[in-house]
Structure formats: structure tokens, C-alpha cells
Design a protein around this motif. Sequence first.
Motif, PDB file in Angstrom:
ATOM      1  N   GLY A 139       1.401   9.528   2.279  1.00 52.87           N
ATOM      2  CA  GLY A 139       1.214   8.112   2.568  1.00 52.87           C
ATOM      3  C   GLY A 139       2.549   7.431   2.792  1.00 52.87           C
ATOM      4  N   ARG A 140       2.545   6.386   3.587  1.00 54.54           N
ATOM      5  CA  ARG A 140       3.803   5.694   3.929  1.00 54.54           C
ATOM      6  C   ARG A 140       4.383   4.972   2.721  1.00 54.54           C
ATOM      7  NH1 ARG A 140       3.883   2.790   9.765  1.00 54.54           N
ATOM      8  NH2 ARG A 140       5.916   2.179   8.940  1.00 54.54           N
ATOM      9  N   ARG A 141       5.692   5.098   2.567  1.00 53.14           N
ATOM     10  CA  ARG A 141       6.404   4.423   1.485  1.00 53.14           C
ATOM     11  C   ARG A 141       7.499   3.493   2.013  1.00 53.14           C
ATOM     12  NH1 ARG A 141       5.410   6.694  -3.762  1.00 53.14           N
ATOM     13  NH2 ARG A 141       3.963   8.448  -3.617  1.00 53.14           N
ATOM     14  N   ASP A 142       7.517   3.290   3.323  1.00 51.46           N
ATOM     15  CA  ASP A 142       8.521   2.394   3.902  1.00 51.46           C
ATOM     16  C   ASP A 142       7.967   1.013   4.193  1.00 51.46           C
ATOM     17  OD1 ASP A 142       6.862   3.515   5.904  1.00 51.46           O
ATOM     18  OD2 ASP A 142       8.322   2.964   7.456  1.00 51.46           O
ATOM     19  N   ASP A 143       6.666   0.895   4.426  1.00 48.66           N
ATOM     20  CA  ASP A 143       6.053  -0.379   4.794  1.00 48.66           C
ATOM     21  C   ASP A 143       4.702  -0.466   4.108  1.00 48.66           C
ATOM     22  OD1 ASP A 143       4.871  -2.604   5.979  1.00 48.66           O
ATOM     23  OD2 ASP A 143       5.725  -2.184   7.950  1.00 48.66           O
ATOM     24  N   ARG A 144       4.612  -1.337   3.119  1.00 51.79           N
ATOM     25  CA  ARG A 144       3.409  -1.377   2.271  1.00 51.79           C
ATOM     26  C   ARG A 144       2.174  -1.848   3.014  1.00 51.79           C
ATOM     27  NH1 ARG A 144       4.083  -0.677  -3.069  1.00 51.79           N
ATOM     28  NH2 ARG A 144       2.504  -2.183  -3.729  1.00 51.79           N
ATOM     29  N   LYS A 145       2.330  -2.481   4.149  1.00 49.38           N
ATOM     30  CA  LYS A 145       1.160  -2.873   4.945  1.00 49.38           C
ATOM     31  C   LYS A 145       0.374  -1.648   5.402  1.00 49.38           C
ATOM     32  CE  LYS A 145       3.126  -5.346   8.163  1.00 49.38           C
ATOM     33  NZ  LYS A 145       4.538  -5.350   7.745  1.00 49.38           N
ATOM     34  N   TYR A 146       1.071  -0.502   5.518  1.00 51.11           N
ATOM     35  CA  TYR A 146       0.439   0.705   6.051  1.00 51.11           C
ATOM     36  C   TYR A 146       0.367   1.831   5.016  1.00 51.11           C
ATOM     37  CZ  TYR A 146       1.561  -1.766  10.362  1.00 51.11           C
ATOM     38  OH  TYR A 146       1.672  -2.714  11.349  1.00 51.11           O
ATOM     39  N   SER A 147       0.399   1.471   3.743  1.00 49.59           N
ATOM     40  CA  SER A 147       0.515   2.498   2.703  1.00 49.59           C
ATOM     41  C   SER A 147      -0.811   3.007   2.169  1.00 49.59           C
ATOM     42  CB  SER A 147       1.354   1.960   1.531  1.00 49.59           C
ATOM     43  OG  SER A 147       2.687   1.772   1.921  1.00 49.59           O
ATOM     44  N   ARG A 148      -1.913   2.342   2.472  1.00 48.85           N
ATOM     45  CA  ARG A 148      -3.203   2.826   1.990  1.00 48.85           C
ATOM     46  C   ARG A 148      -3.596   4.119   2.711  1.00 48.85           C
ATOM     47  NH1 ARG A 148      -6.786  -0.833  -0.436  1.00 48.85           N
ATOM     48  NH2 ARG A 148      -8.142   0.984  -0.724  1.00 48.85           N
ATOM     49  N   MET A 149      -4.413   4.910   2.059  1.00 49.67           N
ATOM     50  CA  MET A 149      -4.795   6.209   2.611  1.00 49.67           C
ATOM     51  C   MET A 149      -5.571   6.080   3.918  1.00 49.67           C
ATOM     52  SD  MET A 149      -6.559   9.438   0.639  1.00 49.67           S
ATOM     53  CE  MET A 149      -8.276   8.926   0.817  1.00 49.67           C
ATOM     54  N   LYS A 150      -6.218   4.937   4.149  1.00 50.46           N
ATOM     55  CA  LYS A 150      -6.983   4.772   5.382  1.00 50.46           C
ATOM     56  C   LYS A 150      -6.084   4.894   6.609  1.00 50.46           C
ATOM     57  CE  LYS A 150      -6.692  -0.312   5.365  1.00 50.46           C
ATOM     58  NZ  LYS A 150      -7.451  -1.580   5.354  1.00 50.46           N
ATOM     59  N   TYR A 151      -4.814   4.459   6.493  1.00 51.11           N
ATOM     60  CA  TYR A 151      -3.908   4.548   7.641  1.00 51.11           C
ATOM     61  C   TYR A 151      -3.444   5.983   7.873  1.00 51.11           C
ATOM     62  CZ  TYR A 151      -3.885  -0.523   7.456  1.00 51.11           C
ATOM     63  OH  TYR A 151      -4.271  -1.843   7.454  1.00 51.11           O
ATOM     64  N   LEU A 152      -3.286   6.732   6.812  1.00 47.10           N
ATOM     65  CA  LEU A 152      -2.940   8.151   6.950  1.00 47.10           C
ATOM     66  C   LEU A 152      -4.051   8.895   7.682  1.00 47.10           C
ATOM     67  CD1 LEU A 152      -1.053  10.533   6.208  1.00 47.10           C
ATOM     68  CD2 LEU A 152      -2.383  10.763   4.087  1.00 47.10           C
ATOM     69  N   ILE A 153      -5.307   8.653   7.269  1.00 40.34           N
ATOM     70  CA  ILE A 153      -6.440   9.332   7.902  1.00 40.34           C
ATOM     71  C   ILE A 153      -6.643   8.837   9.329  1.00 40.34           C
ATOM     72  CG2 ILE A 153      -8.940   9.704   7.773  1.00 40.34           C
ATOM     73  CD1 ILE A 153      -8.697   9.581   4.738  1.00 40.34           C
ATOM     74  N   SER A 154      -6.469   7.545   9.549  1.00 41.23           N
ATOM     75  CA  SER A 154      -6.606   7.012  10.905  1.00 41.23           C
ATOM     76  C   SER A 154      -5.573   7.631  11.831  1.00 41.23           C
ATOM     77  CB  SER A 154      -6.445   5.484  10.872  1.00 41.23           C
ATOM     78  OG  SER A 154      -6.578   4.936  12.155  1.00 41.23           O
ATOM     79  N   SER A 155      -4.384   7.856  11.336  1.00 42.49           N
ATOM     80  CA  SER A 155      -3.314   8.447  12.144  1.00 42.49           C
ATOM     81  C   SER A 155      -3.538   9.943  12.385  1.00 42.49           C
ATOM     82  CB  SER A 155      -1.968   8.225  11.450  1.00 42.49           C
ATOM     83  OG  SER A 155      -0.950   8.938  12.102  1.00 42.49           O
ATOM     84  N   TRP A 156      -3.835  10.657  11.314  1.00 46.86           N
ATOM     85  CA  TRP A 156      -3.997  12.108  11.409  1.00 46.86           C
ATOM     86  C   TRP A 156      -5.313  12.519  12.069  1.00 46.86           C
ATOM     87  CZ3 TRP A 156      -2.507  14.709   6.087  1.00 46.86           C
ATOM     88  CH2 TRP A 156      -1.117  14.696   5.936  1.00 46.86           C
ATOM     89  N   GLY A 157      -6.389  11.782  11.747  1.00 44.22           N
ATOM     90  CA  GLY A 157      -7.733  12.248  12.074  1.00 44.22           C
ATOM     91  C   GLY A 157      -8.296  13.038  10.903  1.00 44.22           C
ATOM     92  N   ILE A 158      -9.605  13.046  10.786  1.00 40.66           N
ATOM     93  CA  ILE A 158     -10.240  13.630   9.605  1.00 40.66           C
ATOM     94  C   ILE A 158     -10.049  15.145   9.530  1.00 40.66           C
ATOM     95  CG2 ILE A 158     -12.500  13.913  10.696  1.00 40.66           C
ATOM     96  CD1 ILE A 158     -11.789  12.844   7.038  1.00 40.66           C
ATOM     97  N   GLU A 159      -9.977  15.836  10.672  1.00 39.94           N
ATOM     98  CA  GLU A 159      -9.841  17.289  10.636  1.00 39.94           C
ATOM     99  C   GLU A 159      -8.493  17.698  10.056  1.00 39.94           C
ATOM    100  OE1 GLU A 159     -12.227  19.340  11.141  1.00 39.94           O
ATOM    101  OE2 GLU A 159     -13.622  17.762  11.784  1.00 39.94           O
TER     102      GLU A 159
END
Length: 687
Positions: free
Chosen positions: A362-382
Amino acid sequence: MTTSFGAANTALLKDPKLQIPSFRGLMSSGSLASARHARSVSVSSPSPSVIRAVSTPAKPNTASETKRSKVEILKEQSNYIRYPLNEELLTDAPNINDAATQIIKFHGSYQQYSRDDRGPKNYSFMLRTKNPCGKVSNQLYLTMDDLADQFGIGTLRLTTRQTFQLHGVLKKDLKTVMSTIIKNMGSTLGACGDLNRNVLAPAAPLTRKDYLFAQQTADNIAALLTPQSGFYYDVWVDGEQVITAEPPEVVKARNDNSHGTNFPDSAEPIYGTQFLPRKFKIAVTVPTDNSVDILTNDIGVVVVSDGDGEPQGFNLYVGGGMGRTHRLETTFPRLGEPLGYVPKEDILYAIKAIVVTQRENGRRDDRKYSRMKYLISSWGIEKFRSVVEEYYGKKFEPFRVLPEWEFKSYLGWHEQGDGSLFCGLHVDSGRIGGKMKKTLREVIEKYHLNVRLTPNQNIILCDIRNAWKRPITTALAQAGLLQPRYVDPLNITAMACPALPLCPLAITEAERGIPDLLKRVRAVFEKVGLKYNESIVVRVTGCPNGCARPYMAELGLVGDGPNSYQIWLGGRPNQTAIARTFMNKVKVQDFEKVLEPLLYYWKRRRLSKESFGDFTTRMGFEKLQELVDKWEGPELAPSRYNLKLFADKETYEAMDKCAKLQNKNAHQLAMEVIRNFVASQQNGKGE
């Protein structure tokens, strides 16, 4: 997990769109020689030059240190969430400094001040308890009730995550209040901060196997992800450890490091010194029961049973979350999506693997994007699933088919299944005060009742004998705590966050404004000819963070400026669809100009049993905007019915006094009584 996996996936774990760095990338070229050694070093004093316990497994040195937010640095330097809070609490100042303000969140508190006041800031603290499944013992309830009067503002607030909030505690009283909660079977540990928050589960005290299993699982997940370094007890009870027995399966899962999930020999084996990038939310439930808003959580856990009702395993959803920033389209609310199925004996290991995946990536540079939903949105579920499986050590099984979700409020009287009853009580915006507070205490104390708090800001009285039903019902009704058939259907499903005056993020009103807003919605219902028992889900927040989950509402109002709101449309009554922004900056005085045409055409153009949210989605926002722009008022036929409800002044005044307890007028209450009486006669249930 092996070092080779970390090296092979360095490129995989970065995304150019959101610039999500691997947590392993936080290890700079000048940091400790290996992450494994770093994880075993304890922190004795803050030092900005050393990063401890922040990466597993080891990663080759990088050319430059990855950018981190200010909060990440504070966590690193805090000696496992102690410093500088421990020093700030000893000062005579009424407030604590900025660094301590971040650290105290992990202890379950926020520093606040009244924004209604002018002049110097009058600082106080909000405390939030942590109650998995919303379970509150009789002893803890009475303690919280006392603390609200002695050290707070005289009210308790029920939250959308099944906890209490206690407002108005002064800094000088913090230690007294915290230690009192701890010594009376309560806790605030982890109710705020960058770690797992309160774990939701259906509040109903039913004795069904699946409900009991869901609630026990929620308890176990909460225990698994509870901080272990002792910072909470060091600060508030001088290091006195409050020992609670943990199931052996929880201890075993926490200590297991067969797939590289843990920091060996660390005071925080799961969290390390950095904890998580941002808050983390988990809910557990059973099929059909969506009282927990399952799709809004970072992890949604659903019990799967066999044909005999015996729990066999769990479906897992991942990636839900509500928070966003106005007019920044790269921030957004998101629904959880299916990850897979795990057998029941593996659930703690699967949860831990998901949490660690977020911890590492998860992102640790910008807290606006630190929730896990942004990680999954970026990576994709697979891709997300494949990384989680490395930490889990297994492949997820296919997601099991589930029936349709339903919103369950559990209001009114119900059988528990063990011979006792429970009674669900509606509390507007979760605020317990005045006569309601006094009466609730009397009932809970007299009958020695345990209680449950619901994710819809309501309260359930548990373990009630049949003989107590009538006197309890009478006592509650006299305090305005009525059976659901006497509560406006709009109020039953409505929610609001506290917002002004204490929340520093609030842009406009929510809790204080929603009573009037709901009255106005009801007036529009009557004006356009909608029936009283028809309803829509209304949720109001004072800012875009979405604490009352407005983005799941059929009509969501999100603070967008002084006395103005964004209007969100398209959620569903069972909370399974995300709403979308329909209009921005609608002034509160112009509310009816938008709502009247929407409700008017819903009544006239809807399909059979089509909800308001589904109607707005089907029609499309372009068409709805056209209807609003051309609106000149409803073409209504004169009413066939004109009841004169009050024949004398005394009756009116008595009804008006009763109505005010429910924040209504005499006419509204009288119409409700008549409607309910007619309905009961038609159903053959007249009393």
C-alpha cells in the motif's frame, strides 16, 4: 515467502499510475544491512536516520529512499506508538502537539475543539471504543453512561462501526477515563489509527449456528490483529497488562511465519514499527444479512454453511472503501469484489495474508491513496490474488454462490432462540442523551441486560425474559424509544456522521441537520403522493470522507461547502450498488427543487417494485437533470381525504408534547397512529 519472490516482484509491485511502491522499497541504501536484522531491533529513542522493522523479506539496496508521508515518519519514531504522546500528556497545556495528535489515534482518540466557539480554541478529546460484533457488557454500558456525564458532554454516540463515541473529554481527565474503560471490560485500542479497526458482525444475539460462528470469527480476527507491543497499557494504566484469554488458534496464526508474513522477534509481529499505510476495515456476516454493509470494507467475510446449517468456510470480498476527495477523480468510493473461498480452519491465515499484502504494498507517500482499494484498483484482482496467495501459501478456492443480500435492522422484539427475547431500538443518528439516556440506563441496570450496537447506529437490548417485555416496552416508549411501526420509515434507514461542531474535517452539517432534512423529504413524499410506508435510504455526511457510508445510499448528501451538499444517487436498499454524483454544491434551501421532480417521476415512471436508487440508475443522470431543469411543480389532483385530526386544544397539546420526543410535529405523529391502527385492523392484529 522467500527473498527471491521479493526480488522477482520488484517491478510487479510498482504502478506508474498511482506510483505504489513496495513496502520493501522503504529500505534505503543507508538503512540496516538486512530487513530481518531490522525487524529484531527495539526502539529506545526516536531517531529519524534509522528505519526499523519496516520490511520483510530483504530487498536489494535502492539508489534513493522512497518518499514517505509525515505520518509514516512519526510512526517510525514513536517507539511503537508511545512517543511523544507519553510526554505530551504530562504537560499542563489543554492540548497535545501535532505529532502526539497523530499517535493518540492508535489509542482510540481524536483531539477536537468546538468550531461553534469564537476566540481561543477549547480543546477536548473524542474517545472511541472497540467492540467486535458490537458486544457491550452490562458493566461496560453503565460505565460509559457514567463517563459521559462525569467527563463528557452528557451524551453517548453510537457509531456506524458498532462502537461508542464519547465526546468532550478534557486532556487532564484522559488517563482517568481511559483506565476506567480498560478496568471495566472495555478498550479503545485500535479504534482509530493505521491498523485494523473494529470488526463488524451482525449484532442480533441469535443462537443460530451461522450467526454464532460469524460473531466468534469476528472476535478471533479482532484478536489476531490487535497490537501486541503493550503501548496502550503503558500509557493509560502504567504498564499493567489486562490479560484476556485468546483462543489457541489465534495465537498459532499470529505466530506462524511459514510464508514470510511476520517480523521475527519484533514487539509487533504483524505490524512492525510502521503499522499499516492507512486504516483497515473488516466485516463478517452470514448469507443474506447485509446489516454490516459488507461491500464497503477492506475485507468482507461471509460464512458458507452446508445443507444442515453447519459452517464449512468463508467467501472473501476485498477492496471496499468509502473515503474520497471532492473534485479529485483519482479518489473514489469502491465496492469490494470477490477474492475466493477458504475452508473455515484457514480463515485467520487468509486474513493475515491480505493484511500483509497491503502492509507491504500500500502507498505510504500520499495518504489519499493509501487504502487497500487503490492497490487493488491499480493492480487488478488477479494480480492482487496471486500476491496474497504467496503469503497465504495456498490457492484460493472458487467463490461460492450466494443468495441476494438484504438489509436487516433487527428493530423491535424478536426471539433469540434460547427462550429469551431481544429488542432492537432505533436511535436517530445514534445520539443517546436526555430522557432517552436516563431511561435506557434504568432499564439496562434494573434488568441487568447486556447490549449490542448495530452498524446502523442503533442499540439492541439482549437476554430479556418474556415477563419483562411489557414493562420494558412501556418504559422505553415514555422516553421516545418506540417500536419500529411508530417510527417514520425514512428515519429507520437514515444515517449521519457527527460533523459540526467537533469534527475538524466537516464542511457543513450532518447529524444536526438530518432531522430537518428528513422532515422535508417526508413533506415531499406527501406532496407528490407517495405512500407513508414507502421509503428511500438517506445518508448525510459533513465531508467527503464518507463515515456514514453515503455513497451506498439511494440519496446521499455529502458536505460540499457551507450549507451545501453534493447529491449522490443510485445506491440500493440492500447496499449492493455504489451511488454516483448527480449534482454539486446544492444549497440546503434549494433541496426541494431537486428532490421534488426526482420523487415525482419515480412514483409515476418506476417499474413494478423498482427502488428509487434503481430508478435513478435506469433513467440515467442526463434525463434526470433534464427533468429537474424543467420542473415547474407536480400536477396533483386534489386530495380525496381531508382529516381534521384535532377537535380540542388539550388533545393537540398532549400529542404535540409526545411528538417532540420523536422530533416530529403533532400532525405527523397523529397520522402515524391512524395509519398503524388501520393497518393492524386490516391485518387482523388489532390490539
